[in-house]
Design an enzyme around this catalytic site. Structure first.
Site, mmCIF file in Angstrom:
data_model
loop_
_atom_site.group_PDB
_atom_site.id
_atom_site.type_symbol
_atom_site.label_atom_id
_atom_site.label_comp_id
_atom_site.label_asym_id
_atom_site.label_seq_id
_atom_site.Cartn_x
_atom_site.Cartn_y
_atom_site.Cartn_z
ATOM 1 N N THR A 227 -153.074 -71.538 -27.513
ATOM 2 C CA THR A 227 -153.006 -72.732 -27.571
ATOM 3 C C THR A 227 -154.050 -73.392 -28.789
ATOM 4 O OG1 THR A 227 -152.166 -73.157 -25.343
ATOM 5 C CG2 THR A 227 -153.234 -75.005 -26.609
ATOM 6 N N VAL A 229 -154.958 -71.470 -31.354
ATOM 7 C CA VAL A 229 -154.693 -71.091 -32.467
ATOM 8 C C VAL A 229 -153.206 -71.727 -33.066
ATOM 9 C CG1 VAL A 229 -153.796 -69.280 -34.310
ATOM 10 C CG2 VAL A 229 -155.653 -68.707 -32.496
ATOM 11 N N GLY A 230 -152.677 -72.048 -31.929
ATOM 12 C CA GLY A 230 -151.336 -72.883 -31.893
ATOM 13 C C GLY A 230 -151.578 -74.323 -32.531
ATOM 14 N N GLU A 247 -144.927 -70.985 -28.956
ATOM 15 C CA GLU A 247 -144.858 -70.597 -27.571
ATOM 16 C C GLU A 247 -146.365 -70.110 -27.349
ATOM 17 O OE1 GLU A 247 -145.333 -68.248 -24.676
ATOM 18 O OE2 GLU A 247 -144.146 -66.922 -25.713
ATOM 19 N N CYS A 281 -148.152 -64.028 -21.447
ATOM 20 C CA CYS A 281 -148.146 -65.501 -21.275
ATOM 21 C C CYS A 281 -147.645 -65.904 -19.820
ATOM 22 C CB CYS A 281 -147.642 -65.973 -22.453
ATOM 23 S SG CYS A 281 -145.837 -65.659 -22.583
#
Length: 481
Positions: A227, A229-230, A247, A281
């Site tokens: 999350t 880096v997302g 994702e 994940c």
């Protein structure tokens, strides 16, 4: 030792000047791979190559594109032994995990056949109109290391079927494994430039990603990873108005109701918690258990965990953690929980870069293990008074990828899943499960958008409608005749 190069416009190339970075075995620390260290220049060249190949690939009939992906699935299956050897060395995966990955990846490529009908369909619910899906353009796919073959394949399969061309950015932790995926798919007959592959040294990741997202030919971004880096990817993409499919992290939850089959629940939750050292994940990290059966369930889960052991340098169903630092980080989460009142029932020993599967009881709010994604072989049991409290705890997380509910009353389990904020739910099953025919993704901080199934078409195409108007001169001609 493996060597990797970039794949740009159908050719294996090295950066100029030639620069490489090393990937080391997570257990022995021996150099496994010397990988080409691309920079922004190579990233832009890959995007240009994809842009040049786009028009012809987009014009290729859908079923011809899919036929090539079917060939790629066959090639992956036939060459599985190659990537088992590579991934076991680069990532420390167990052979069973890599073969499982190859099977899912091949299924993803074959599943693209289900997209043909959607892509060919031009029917509109409004008479006199055409409604169609057209390829978006160049797609940037950024894949992680933990399920290297599956997730690199997922980053490109549906986009290719939809008529897009690709730049795949491999992970610095498994550059040869991801190169194998790109090469194998290209070998099925893809025209030059349709699938390009780039790697970079860890210090240059931001530079390469920013160059790719900013490139005007890149129209879509898909990213699988954390999350943290997302969010950075999404912010960069937003600056350039590029849609993202993300994702991200999970905190897989299993709810064990009072009437559950405890033996079955313990086996399924051990699988969900410890498969691939918990580096999935979808891994089960929180187990919410009715207090009336908690003691008996914890004993059975601990017994299952104790059948799974990691031994450095020896075959193991778990494989190794990605790095010794990851093992230390997970152990710190265990120590934090114990210091705040949790009970370490079994496991948690550091062992040659790995960690023995750990079960903690009486995990509670305020512990890192309650809130944060562990991404390792540890699961925490949270005791609750009843189903109502179980539901409240299940939703007390910023993540929302997957949840399972265990009960002999399958209707009650299903009703609870309808109320849990999650993208994927299971009744009496492991949280680690995927079916390429179905949409895959999460809610809240677990991302947005969907890989898999027919939903992927909406992610990687543009919707266009065309109104068919009568031409006035045509009416006049008809009257005169």
């Amino acid at each position: 030792m493996y060597e990797t190069r970039l794949i740009i416009a159908g050719r294996h190339v090295a950066p100029d000047p030639v620069v490489a970075f090393e990937r080391r075995d997570p257990v022995s620390d021996a150099v496994v791979t010397r990988a080409a260290a691309g920079r922004a220049t190579e990233a832009r060249a890959a995007a240009v190559a994809a842009a040049c190949a786009f028009a012809d690939w987009a014009a290729t009939p859908v079923r011809e594109r899919i036929a090539l992906l079917m060939n790629a699935a066959d090639a992956m299956t036939a060459r599985a032994d190659e990537v088992v050897e590579i991934a076991c060395a680069e990532v420390g995966s167990s052979p069973d995990w890599v073969r499982f990955n190859v099977g899912i990846a091949a299924a993803m490529l074959r599943q693209t056949a289900d997209l043909a009908e959607v892509l060919d369909n031009t029917e509109s619910p409004v008479a006199g109109h055409i409604l169609r899906r057209r390829p978006a353009g160049v797609v940037l796919g950024i894949a992680p290391w933990n399920a290297a073959v599956t997730l690199a394949t997922r980053a490109v399969a549906a986009p290719l079927a939809c008529g897009n061309t690709i730049v795949l950015k491999g992970s610095e932790l498994c550059p040869k494994t991801h190169e194998w995926v790109a090469e194998t798919i290209c070998s099925a007959g893809l025209p030059d430039g349709v699938l390009n592959y780039i790697t970079n040294a860890p210090d240059h990741a931001e530079e390469v990603v920013e160059a790719l997202i900013a490139h005007p030919a890149v129209r879509r971004v898909n990213f699988t990873g954390s999350t943290r880096v997302g969010r950075e990817i999404a912010m960069t993409a937003a600056q350039h108005l590029k849609p993202c499919l993300l994702e991200l992290s999970g905190k897989g939850t299993a709810v064990v109701l009072a009437d559950a089959d405890l033996n079955h629940a313990a086996r399924a939750i051990a699988h969900g918690s410890f498969f691939n050292q918990g580096q999935v994940c979808m891994s089960t990290e929180r187990v919410i258990v009715d207090t009336s059966i908690a003691a008996e369930f914890v004993a059975r889960l601990a017994a299952e965990a104790e059948t799974l052991r990691f031994a450095p340098g020896q075959p193991s169903p778990l494989g190794a953690l990605i790095s010794p630092a990851a093992a230390v980080r997970v152990r710190a989460m265990i120590d934090d929980a114990v210091s705040k009142g949790a009970v370490l029932v079994t496991g948690g020993e550091l062992s040659g870069g790995g960690l023995q599967p750990a079960v903690l009881d009486r995990v509670a709010p305020g512990m890192m293990l309650y809130d944060d994604e562990a991404f390792g072989p540890v699961t925490g049991v949270i005791r609750v008074a009843d189903a109502e409290e179980a539901l409240a705890i299940a939703n007390d997380t910023e993540f929302g990828l997957v949840a399972s509910v265990f009960s002999q009353d399958t209707k009650a389990a299903q009703d609870m899943l309808f109320q849990i904020e999650t993208g994927i739910g299971h009744v009496n099953g492991s949280t680690v499960y995927d079916d390429p025919r179905l949409p895959f993704g999460g809610v809240k901080a677990s991302g947005h958008g969907r890989f898999g199934g027919r939903d992927a078409v909406a992610e990687f195409t543009e919707c266009q409608w065309i109104a068919l108007h009568d031409h006035p001169s045509a009416k006049q001609t008809t009257k005169s005749q």
